[in-house]
Design a protein around this motif. Structure first.
Motif: not given
Length: 199
Positions: A55-67
């Protein structure tokens, strides 16, 4: 990089290797053993750690807090807990090594943070959960003293600006366990950190 978080990728990798060392020793009958986190057995704790890295990788890729929160409990082990966790650590470290990643602002569930602060939170999480895993599986509970000292010395910086913090007496304790006991004379740095983190 902020001087407070110099070397954070190396510290993150160390915290991951410490968790991995306990993880490799888990016996088949211990996967359903309870952990100090009441809602998780060993299997769910390892999934939490693995999914968290992804999920931290996901955030780096522009993912949202909700997701991030929606994906928080999704299976990330795929029948191979050790392999999945080890890969997730390696992939997360590689993602944060990319140019600009440590300065990138991430949509973290507790508030916007830089990549380096997010990784400091992740390093702390991994260190505390290493103790949880050790306690659950009757493994040696001594944490890496350098990690313990660094985390304790930088707790305020690690959680600065977040909506919830284990170092704030007025925090909600939705994500962090409340301290379980008052301080006592002569406690070790590890005991003090664990107490602050609700263990």
């Amino acid at each position: 990089m902020s001087y407070r978080f110099v070397g954070i990728i190396d510290r993150y990798l160390l915290s991951g290797s410490e968790f991995t060392r306990r993880l490799r020793a888990v016996r088949p009958e211990q996967w359903t053993a309870p952990t100090p986190c009441a809602e998780w057995d060993v299997h769910r704790l390892v999934n939490h750690m693995t999914r968290g890295n992804l999920n931290y990788i996901f955030l780096l890729d522009g993912g949202s807090a909700a997701e991030f929160l929606r994906l928080r409990d999704r299976d990330a082990l795929c029948g191979d807990p050790v392999g999945a966790y080890v890969r997730s650590v390696r992939e997360c470290a590689a993602a944060f090594r990319k140019p600009g990643a440590l300065k990138q602002i991430l949509d973290y569930p507790l508030g916007p943070v830089t990549g380096e602060q997010a990784l400091a939170v992740r390093t702390t999480d991994a260190t505390i959960h290493t103790w949880d895993l050790a306690r659950a599986t009757n493994a040696p509970e001594e944490l890496d003293p350098g990690l313990v000292a660094w985390i304790e010395d930088h707790l305020t910086d690690i959680y600065a600006g977040l909506a919830e913090s284990p170092v704030s007496t007025e925090t909600t304790h939705r994500f962090f366990a409340a301290p379980q006991a008052p301080p006592h004379a002569g406690e070790s740095r590890q005991a003090r950190l664990l107490r602050l983190m609700g263990r």
